[in-house]
Scaffold this active site. Structure first.
Site, PDB file in Angstrom:
ATOM      1  N   ARG A   1      61.432  37.260  17.983  1.00 51.81           N
ATOM      2  CA  ARG A   1      61.357  38.677  18.330  1.00 51.81           C
ATOM      3  C   ARG A   1      62.696  39.334  17.993  1.00 51.81           C
ATOM      4  O   ARG A   1      63.755  38.698  18.064  1.00 51.81           O
ATOM      5  CB  ARG A   1      61.077  38.875  19.828  1.00 51.81           C
ATOM      6  CG  ARG A   1      59.759  38.263  20.315  1.00 51.81           C
ATOM      7  CD  ARG A   1      58.570  39.066  19.823  1.00 51.81           C
ATOM      8  NE  ARG A   1      57.313  38.584  20.373  1.00 51.81           N
ATOM      9  CZ  ARG A   1      56.204  38.423  19.681  1.00 51.81           C
ATOM     10  NH1 ARG A   1      56.201  38.667  18.372  1.00 51.81           N
ATOM     11  NH2 ARG A   1      55.095  38.013  20.262  1.00 51.81           N
TER      12      ARG A   1
ATOM     13  N   GLN B   1      33.615  34.911  61.487  1.00 55.98           N
ATOM     14  CA  GLN B   1      32.471  35.098  60.601  1.00 55.98           C
ATOM     15  C   GLN B   1      31.788  33.781  60.254  1.00 55.98           C
ATOM     16  O   GLN B   1      30.631  33.754  59.859  1.00 55.98           O
ATOM     17  CB  GLN B   1      32.912  35.810  59.324  1.00 55.98           C
ATOM     18  CG  GLN B   1      33.910  34.997  58.487  1.00 55.98           C
ATOM     19  CD  GLN B   1      34.573  35.838  57.420  1.00 55.98           C
ATOM     20  OE1 GLN B   1      34.765  37.037  57.596  1.00 55.98           O
ATOM     21  NE2 GLN B   1      34.923  35.219  56.306  1.00 55.98           N
TER      22      GLN B   1
ATOM     23  N   VAL C   1      32.301  29.525  65.780  1.00 53.09           N
ATOM     24  CA  VAL C   1      33.230  29.455  66.911  1.00 53.09           C
ATOM     25  C   VAL C   1      34.544  28.796  66.484  1.00 53.09           C
ATOM     26  O   VAL C   1      34.557  27.846  65.704  1.00 53.09           O
ATOM     27  CB  VAL C   1      32.600  28.652  68.069  1.00 53.09           C
ATOM     28  CG1 VAL C   1      33.583  28.466  69.215  1.00 53.09           C
ATOM     29  CG2 VAL C   1      31.343  29.356  68.574  1.00 53.09           C
TER      30      VAL C   1
ATOM     31  N   ASP D   1      40.628  38.880  51.406  1.00 54.95           N
ATOM     32  CA  ASP D   1      40.248  39.416  52.715  1.00 54.95           C
ATOM     33  C   ASP D   1      41.482  39.587  53.597  1.00 54.95           C
ATOM     34  O   ASP D   1      41.474  39.236  54.778  1.00 54.95           O
ATOM     35  CB  ASP D   1      39.240  38.477  53.391  1.00 54.95           C
ATOM     36  CG  ASP D   1      38.517  39.152  54.567  1.00 54.95           C
ATOM     37  OD1 ASP D   1      38.687  40.375  54.748  1.00 54.95           O
ATOM     38  OD2 ASP D   1      37.809  38.448  55.302  1.00 54.95           O
TER      39      ASP D   1
ATOM     40  N   LEU E   1      38.733  32.293  51.766  1.00 52.09           N
ATOM     41  CA  LEU E   1      37.489  31.867  52.398  1.00 52.09           C
ATOM     42  C   LEU E   1      36.343  32.840  52.184  1.00 52.09           C
ATOM     43  O   LEU E   1      35.176  32.452  52.241  1.00 52.09           O
ATOM     44  CB  LEU E   1      37.690  31.651  53.908  1.00 52.09           C
ATOM     45  CG  LEU E   1      38.505  30.426  54.334  1.00 52.09           C
ATOM     46  CD1 LEU E   1      38.414  30.246  55.845  1.00 52.09           C
ATOM     47  CD2 LEU E   1      38.007  29.161  53.642  1.00 52.09           C
TER      48      LEU E   1
END
Length: 635
Positions: A28, A388, A391, A497, A518
């Protein structure tokens, strides 16, 4: 061409986007101009530059240094140097040492007034996901070698203008030849070296070795960066967690007054709890690589006191001081002096305050090689809540180790896909991430076993526990999250999330991100839009709302919303709108308002996270720098 400009054909090494991507070396044309370094595609036959391939703003440069060439490097790659800026190192190969010295000298001169010039750097390459000099696996990890001069010996200042200065004598003098580079040295402990246990460790399995605080151990093997094989003074051998030991007689870790990874709010809480006049500790400053002395002082006869925080400063010669005219060659010497003389401080440093006994870091799992956990070794103590996936319970592993256990209800998760991914997730290790210890997959429901944090969910903590937080305390919470997310970003891992409900609070107030990745395995319709795609609508940017396009930049947007949650103490984003209204309004420019507790500087950080185009949003590394700078100013 201006006299201040330089042009040269160099070989540029491509930046690795992934650990597995191959290295590329291309010629370059590099041009150093008044405000930036640009590099172009180059046509050697016509000897003319073609398309612009990239550039680095001079004001973003933090360090310019040589790099040790690889042993097998060809002749055209024997003279590498690095330009370190916000996005990481740019590696360039000069045709000769003379050309390399010329460019390094010129760049150092023009960036000498930059803020945050580095004091430490990596003398070897970042390659295949690891620094070859010190074996650290985080690309943004602090350097392992101290610069002998401060980026060329230029004194730092806060000059804002880039208008050229008149020539200085240093610029006009010919550059003295540099001495030959010494061979690379081993940084940090290696096989055969002696380490000292900072924390006690109880063996979790037959392959582990017990650690007793302050005792010495000999390192035998370091094949796994997280678990080292070691031998104690009685000749017993086994694996130890590498974050529980420090190299003997090396660094501040061997001093009881040094509280690593403690922030200002945590220091004040500890000092006020102990309530001793002259109680003190040394902690990491909000500015990377700097340290702060926190002191508690009581006026004679009064029961309450105040906390004062003093940044340890350095002179241009590299000496340390708290009070000018009292300079020392090391921080321990400085502390020893102020233990006998207040010399301008609110009090002499009388009593060492330490939280080491209560602040051992989370080990990297439940023993070396533990992945599949026997469910009969788990004791369930109490329910923490229902997420979600099912438990979540607090329990013990083998009756002694605190753990959180997610009991995955059947039909809520794509289990086979998750189990494969969890093997990768267990290797993610950072002080601001909740550690995944292992899984129980031999029965139904399956369990996910993680580190337990006693203060629970950040959202609940904001709403129900946090009373009258200071502006610094709220920003420190944001800093914790940015650092955890910057690590995920460095590992090419997308959370998908990020929100206050998916962060947890440790006993000392540290915030840790959990449930990263997840959401991909959710099978229920909690996050399902009308199009059938699963995502958290109130934390999602336009490209996710409209096109389901996830990236690290969608995590950046969610981080801005999480900041808003912190500064509203847990309010629901867009609380008066339903999901379909949010999709319509956010896609056409609606943004969350400035919270009352957030000043304009804080809100500006939120706002840059909510820019329409993903490419216009910052990276988490840049956010870490922004938050650190603001914290440093506030302190």
């Amino acid at each position: 061409m201006s006299e201040s400009n330089l042009e040269e054909i160099f070989i540029k090494r491509s930046q690795q986007k992934k650990k597995t991507s191959p290295l590329n070396y291309k010629e370059r044309l590099f041009v150093l101009s008044e405000n930036k370094i640009s590099y172009f595609d180059y046509d050697p036959e016509k000897k003319k530059k073609k398309a612009l391939k990239g550039s680095v703003d001079l004001e973003k440069i933090k360090c310019v240094e040589t790099v040790f060439p690889d042993d097998s490097a060809p002749s055209e790659r024997q003279f590498p140097f690095q330009i370190i800026y916000d996005e990481g190192p740019l590696y360039i190969f000069a045709k000769s040492d003379e050309i390399r010295k010329k460019w390094i000298h010129r760049i150092r001169h023009v960036v000498r007034f930059n803020k945050d010039l580095m004091q430490k750097y990596h003398p070897c390459f970042w390659e295949d996901g690891v620094w070859k000099c010190c074996q650290q696996v985080v690309k943004q990890a602090m350097g392992c070698r101290v610069l002998e001069t401060r980026n060329g010996g230029f004194k730092q200042s806060h000059r804002k203008s880039r208008k050229p200065l008149p020539p200085t004598p240093e610029e006009d003098k010919p550059c003295r030849p540099l001495p030959p580079q010494p061979p690379p040295q081993q940084q940090g402990p290696g096989p055969g070296s002696t380490v000292i246990a900072e924390y006690p460790y109880v063996p979790q399995g037959p392959q582990d070795l017990e650690l007793r605080k302050d005792e010495e151990y000999t390192i035998l093997e370091m094949g796994d960066a997280n678990w080292w094989r070691a031998k104690d003074k009685y000749g017993r051998e086994g694996y130890i967690p590498s974050n529980y030991v420090t190299e003997a007689m090396n660094g501040l870790e061997r001093f009881e007054w040094y509280c690593k990874n403690m922030n200002r709010s945590q220091a004040e809480q500890l000092l006020k709890t102990e309530n001793k006049d002259g109680g003190f500790l040394v902690r990491d400053s909000s500015k990377a690589g700097k340290y702060t002395v926190s002191v508690f002082s009581k006026v004679s006869g009064e029961t309450t006191g105040i906390c004062k925080h003093y940044n340890i400063c350095t002179t241009s010669q590299g000496q340390f001081y708290l009070a000018q005219l009292h300079n020392f060659t090391s921080i321990p010497e400085l502390i020893n002096y102020h233990q006998h003389n207040s010399a301008g401080l609110v009090s002499r440093l009388k009593y060492i305050m330490s939280n080491r006994a209560d602040s051992a870091p989370s080990p990297f799992g439940l023993g070396y090689g533990v992945w599949e956990i026997d469910p009969t070794h788990l004791t369930f103590i109490k329910e923490l809540g229902c997420g979600q996936f099912g438990v979540v319970k607090y329990g013990k592993w083998q009756g002694q180790h605190d753990v959180a256990i997610k009991m995955i209800k059947e039909g809520s998760m794509s289990e086979d896909d998750f189990i494969e991914e969890a093997k990768v997730m267990m290797k993610l290790r950072h002080q601001n991430l909740v550690q995944l210890y292992g899984v129980c997959t031999k029965q139904k429901p399956i369990y996910i076993v993680t580190e337990f944090l006693s203060n629970g969910c950040l959202l609940t903590y904001l709403r129900d526990t946090l009373n009258n937080p200071t502006a610094i305390h709220l920003l420190e919470m944001c800093k914790d999250v940015t650092e955890g997310m910057a690590y995920l970003e460095s590992q090419q891992f997308i959370h998908r999330d990020l929100a206050a409900r998916n962060c947890l609070v440790a006993a000392n107030g540290t915030i840790k991100v959990t449930d990263f990745g997840l959401s991909r395995y959710v099978l229920d319709d909690e996050y399902t839009s009308s199009a059938g795609t699963k995502f958290p609508v109130r934390w999602s940017p336009p490209e996710v709302l409209l096109y389901c396009k996830f990236s690290s930049k969608s995590d950046i947007w969610a981080y801005g919303v999480l900041m808003w949650e912190i500064y509203t103490l847990g309010k629901m984003p867009y609380e008066r709108l339903n999901n379909s209204e949010i999709v319509d309004k956010v896609s056409t420019g609606l943004r969350l308002y400035r919270p009352q507790l957030a000043n304009e500087r804080v809100y500006s950080i939120m706002s840059i996270c909510w820019r329409d185009k993903p490419e216009d949003r910052p990276t988490f590394i840049e956010l870490v720098s922004n938050v650190q700078d603001l914290l440093y100013e506030m302190q």
